[in-house]
Design a protein around this motif. Structure first.
Motif, PDB file in Angstrom:
ATOM      1  N   ARG A   1      26.788  43.902  32.397  1.00 31.63           N
ATOM      2  CA  ARG A   1      28.067  44.629  32.337  1.00 31.63           C
ATOM      3  C   ARG A   1      29.040  44.094  33.369  1.00 31.63           C
ATOM      4  O   ARG A   1      30.222  43.865  33.062  1.00 31.63           O
ATOM      5  CB  ARG A   1      27.806  46.119  32.564  1.00 31.63           C
ATOM      6  N   ASP A   2      28.577  43.873  34.593  1.00 28.26           N
ATOM      7  CA  ASP A   2      29.451  43.382  35.651  1.00 28.26           C
ATOM      8  C   ASP A   2      29.959  41.971  35.366  1.00 28.26           C
ATOM      9  O   ASP A   2      31.064  41.605  35.793  1.00 28.26           O
ATOM     10  CB  ASP A   2      28.728  43.409  36.997  1.00 28.26           C
ATOM     11  N   LEU A   3      29.156  41.180  34.653  1.00 25.11           N
ATOM     12  CA  LEU A   3      29.550  39.809  34.321  1.00 25.11           C
ATOM     13  C   LEU A   3      30.282  39.729  32.976  1.00 25.11           C
ATOM     14  O   LEU A   3      30.579  38.630  32.512  1.00 25.11           O
ATOM     15  CB  LEU A   3      28.314  38.904  34.282  1.00 25.11           C
ATOM     16  N   ALA A   4      30.559  40.891  32.367  1.00 24.09           N
ATOM     17  CA  ALA A   4      31.266  40.956  31.076  1.00 24.09           C
ATOM     18  C   ALA A   4      30.524  40.182  29.985  1.00 24.09           C
ATOM     19  O   ALA A   4      31.135  39.507  29.150  1.00 24.09           O
ATOM     20  CB  ALA A   4      32.698  40.432  31.228  1.00 24.09           C
ATOM     21  N   LEU A   5      29.207  40.316  29.978  1.00 24.61           N
ATOM     22  CA  LEU A   5      28.401  39.626  28.971  1.00 24.61           C
ATOM     23  C   LEU A   5      27.985  40.525  27.822  1.00 24.61           C
ATOM     24  O   LEU A   5      27.398  40.040  26.845  1.00 24.61           O
ATOM     25  CB  LEU A   5      27.131  39.047  29.630  1.00 24.61           C
ATOM     26  N   LEU A   6      28.237  41.826  27.918  1.00 24.55           N
ATOM     27  CA  LEU A   6      27.871  42.718  26.834  1.00 24.55           C
ATOM     28  C   LEU A   6      28.616  42.335  25.562  1.00 24.55           C
ATOM     29  O   LEU A   6      29.770  41.923  25.595  1.00 24.55           O
ATOM     30  CB  LEU A   6      28.166  44.166  27.208  1.00 24.55           C
TER      31      LEU A   6
ATOM     32  N   THR B   1      27.978  39.821  23.591  1.00 26.23           N
ATOM     33  CA  THR B   1      28.108  38.368  23.472  1.00 26.23           C
ATOM     34  C   THR B   1      26.728  37.804  23.149  1.00 26.23           C
ATOM     35  O   THR B   1      25.694  38.458  23.365  1.00 26.23           O
ATOM     36  CB  THR B   1      28.620  37.721  24.768  1.00 26.23           C
ATOM     37  N   TYR B   2      26.710  36.575  22.652  1.00 23.76           N
ATOM     38  CA  TYR B   2      25.427  35.919  22.413  1.00 23.76           C
ATOM     39  C   TYR B   2      24.704  35.636  23.728  1.00 23.76           C
ATOM     40  O   TYR B   2      23.465  35.626  23.765  1.00 23.76           O
ATOM     41  CB  TYR B   2      25.638  34.614  21.645  1.00 23.76           C
ATOM     42  N   ALA B   3      25.461  35.417  24.789  1.00 24.30           N
ATOM     43  CA  ALA B   3      24.844  35.088  26.077  1.00 24.30           C
ATOM     44  C   ALA B   3      23.925  36.193  26.568  1.00 24.30           C
ATOM     45  O   ALA B   3      22.858  35.917  27.140  1.00 24.30           O
ATOM     46  CB  ALA B   3      25.931  34.800  27.117  1.00 24.30           C
ATOM     47  N   VAL B   4      24.296  37.450  26.339  1.00 26.59           N
ATOM     48  CA  VAL B   4      23.479  38.547  26.836  1.00 26.59           C
ATOM     49  C   VAL B   4      22.139  38.612  26.108  1.00 26.59           C
ATOM     50  O   VAL B   4      21.165  39.164  26.622  1.00 26.59           O
ATOM     51  CB  VAL B   4      24.240  39.888  26.692  1.00 26.59           C
ATOM     52  N   LEU B   5      22.069  38.049  24.911  1.00 28.22           N
ATOM     53  CA  LEU B   5      20.814  38.032  24.160  1.00 28.22           C
ATOM     54  C   LEU B   5      19.895  36.904  24.599  1.00 28.22           C
ATOM     55  O   LEU B   5      18.696  36.923  24.306  1.00 28.22           O
ATOM     56  CB  LEU B   5      21.104  37.891  22.660  1.00 28.22           C
ATOM     57  N   VAL B   6      20.447  35.904  25.306  1.00 28.26           N
ATOM     58  CA  VAL B   6      19.683  34.711  25.653  1.00 28.26           C
ATOM     59  C   VAL B   6      19.343  34.649  27.142  1.00 28.26           C
ATOM     60  O   VAL B   6      18.192  34.400  27.525  1.00 28.26           O
ATOM     61  CB  VAL B   6      20.462  33.439  25.230  1.00 28.26           C
ATOM     62  N   VAL B   7      20.337  34.885  27.992  1.00 29.18           N
ATOM     63  CA  VAL B   7      20.198  34.622  29.433  1.00 29.18           C
ATOM     64  C   VAL B   7      19.026  35.363  30.087  1.00 29.18           C
ATOM     65  O   VAL B   7      18.297  34.761  30.893  1.00 29.18           O
ATOM     66  CB  VAL B   7      21.527  34.945  30.155  1.00 29.18           C
ATOM     67  N   PRO B   8      18.775  36.651  29.799  1.00 21.33           N
ATOM     68  CA  PRO B   8      17.670  37.320  30.507  1.00 21.33           C
ATOM     69  C   PRO B   8      16.291  36.743  30.217  1.00 21.33           C
ATOM     70  O   PRO B   8      15.333  37.063  30.929  1.00 21.33           O
ATOM     71  CB  PRO B   8      17.766  38.776  30.004  1.00 21.33           C
TER      72      PRO B   8
END
Length: 277
Positions: free
Chosen positions: A132-137, A139-146
């Motif tokens: 949330r703080d990185l504004a990734l919600l 987005t495809y990035a939030v599904l991959v990065v963790p």
């Protein structure tokens, strides 16, 4: 050692066949329900063969009520991105833990084993806050990065690499290869069985993951397959089970095809990782 008797082999085959039937029956029922009209699914008859074919209607709804092709493409893209990064990060770590001698190696491996005990649900709140703080919600990035780093991948590759002959690594060093070149030009070609086994685990886990996409994605265009099924059920008011089963068949079919194509290397990878402890 005496070979097993025909009676023993027949009993073993019967037990394995019964187990396979128990495991496969829900999947067969799902396929059967996807071919039936709503009234026949909950009829008193337990026949898997439909008396009235409703496949065109059910599968037509499954493909049109939500953007099913995009949902499948999202799942494939997210799983592929996660798998590539996991191997890129895990293989050098596993090689260092398996073949290099340095102070603290066993402590680091113990931390890897400790990481295997921590489920994603236990750290989902701080991960969500960071996204949330990185504004990734949404987005495809939030599904991959963790999921870029997998402790299970490090453990699996480390066990496999330990079984590789030390002479092979020594010969590569004598040829002037750097440690990085050894990882990608010597270790990786020999570690394909382990990589295939891990690929099956990784793709199945992230293709079927509903928890993380559910709390981080709210748009249908970003939905992965399980979340797409949830959106489909909401669109269908939850009562069109024939169409819901058809959508489920479409979503699970790629995983079945993946395992059938990779089953030999999968078995090789799982058996060979325990050759040398």
């Amino acid at each position: 050692m005496m070979p097993p008797s025909p009676a023993f082999r027949l009993a073993r085959l019967a037990i394995l066949g019964l187990g396979a039937a128990v495991v496969l029956y829900p999947y067969l029922w799902m396929i059967s329900a996807s071919l039936k009209p709503q009234t026949e699914i909950f009829s008193a008859s337990l026949s898997l063969w439909p008396t009235q074919w409703f496949a065109a209607e059910n599968y037509g709804k499954a493909m049109t009520r939500i953007p099913m092709l995009r949902v499948l493409a999202n799942g494939a893209g997210v799983c592929a991105a996660i798998l590539v990064f996991q191997i890129v990060f895990a293989l050098p770590c596993a090689y260092a833990l398996a073949k290099l001698r340095f102070r603290g190696r066993e402590v680091l491996f113990a931390l890897v084993l400790l990481g295997l005990l921590v489920p994603i649900h236990a750290i989902s709140i701080p991960l969500y806050a960071a996204a949330r703080d990185l504004a990734l919600l949404d987005t495809y990035a939030v599904l991959v990065v963790p999921f870029l780093l997998s402790t299970f991948a490090i453990f699996l590759f480390r066990q496999f690499i330990r079984a590789l002959p030390d002479d092979l690594i020594a010969a590569a060093r004598m040829d002037g290869l750097s440690e990085s070149a050894i990882v990608w030009r010597v270790v990786l070609p020999n570690a394909w069985p382990a990589a295939t086994a891990f690929a099956v685990f990784s793709v199945v886990a992230h293709w079927n993951d509903l928890y993380w996409p559910l709390i981080t994605v709210s748009q249908t265009r970003l939905a992965t397959p399980p979340l797409g099924l949830l959106f489909f059920r909401a669109a269908e008011a939850g009562d069109d089970y024939g169409a819901l089963m058809a959508a489920t068949v479409i979503v699970t079919l790629p995983l079945v095809a993946l395992f059938l194509m990779a089953q030999r290397r999968f078995i090789d990878g799982m058996t060979m990782t325990g050759v040398k402890g």
